[in-house]
Write a protein that holds these residues in place. Structure first.
Motif: not given
Length: 228
Positions: A132-133, A145-146, A196-201
């Motif tokens: 769903v998400e 995603l954010e 390395t990156g943001s969780a959404p990325e």
């Protein structure tokens, strides 16, 4: 420990968000391309409805789909429908999934999904939550995603990193968002690649929703991941 009741509530909330957002579309926009190659928004909505029914089959001990061909043909059949029919189908099939999920059952039992994949019944609600998400994002209607719940993002990264763990075609890789770290790919018999990156990325790359251009890579190039 998996809390299937918590995940069922999360599925319900995610479905409500998707239905509220999709209700702002019209018939023309439902027929427009989604972010998934070759699929319109109608394909995405049809898939969500058929997937809910398929997971009811799983929980009730039946094959998830009659066949891969039947799954695909059902989505193609249902994709051109009008918005009101699509929304009613997603809503009704989601209600059947919730009803099945709240019935007394042995949640420790092993169930079979597609292509011979097995899992604990207790993980099925989380698998539906992911459908769903991520497909809400795939609709391309302003949910990114954010915007995903932080708990979901972390758990889906856990799930996907574990899915690629030990894969012979994925080099040893360490992922971090600066706070948490995950490992995936082959066992570290060679130097690890650091991503390395943001969780959404990170999630976008692991889930095939982003190309990884928002990530920093050291120790090699960004690994090419197998299709999900």
């Amino acid at each position: 420990m998996i809390d299937h009741g918590h995940d069922l509530a999360s599925v319900r909330d995610a479905t409500d968000r998707l239905l509220t957002a999709a209700a702002k579309l019209d018939n023309a926009s439902v027929a427009e391309p989604s972010r998934l190659p070759g699929w319109t928004r109608g394909h995405v909505l049809a898939h969500l409805a058929r997937n809910a029914e398929a997971l009811v089959n799983v929980l009730e001990g039946r094959p998830m789909y009659v066949s891969g061909e039947a799954r695909d043909s059902d989505i193609e059949r249902d994709a051109p429908r009008s918005l009101d029919v699509q929304l009613a189908d997603v809503r009704d099939s989601a209600a059947r999934f919730q009803a099945t999920g709240t019935a007394p059952a042995d949640w420790s039992r092993t169930v079979e999904l597609r292509n011979g994949v097995t899992d604990s019944a207790s993980r099925v609600p989380f698998r539906r939550w992911a459908e769903v998400e991520l497909h809400h994002v795939d609709l391309g209607i302003g949910y990114e995603l954010e915007d995903l719940p932080a708990e979901f993002t972390e758990r889906e990264i856990d799930f996907l990193a574990a899915r690629f763990s030990g894969h012979p075609d994925v080099p040893p890789t360490r992922l971090t968002d600066g706070t948490r770290a995950w490992r995936t790919g082959r066992e570290a018999t060679e130097p690890e690649i650091a991503v390395t990156g943001s969780a959404p990325e990170l999630l976008g790359w692991l889930a095939g929703r982003r190309d990884g251009s928002g990530l920093s890579v050291a120790g090699g190039s960004l690994p090419a991941l197998p299709p999900l």
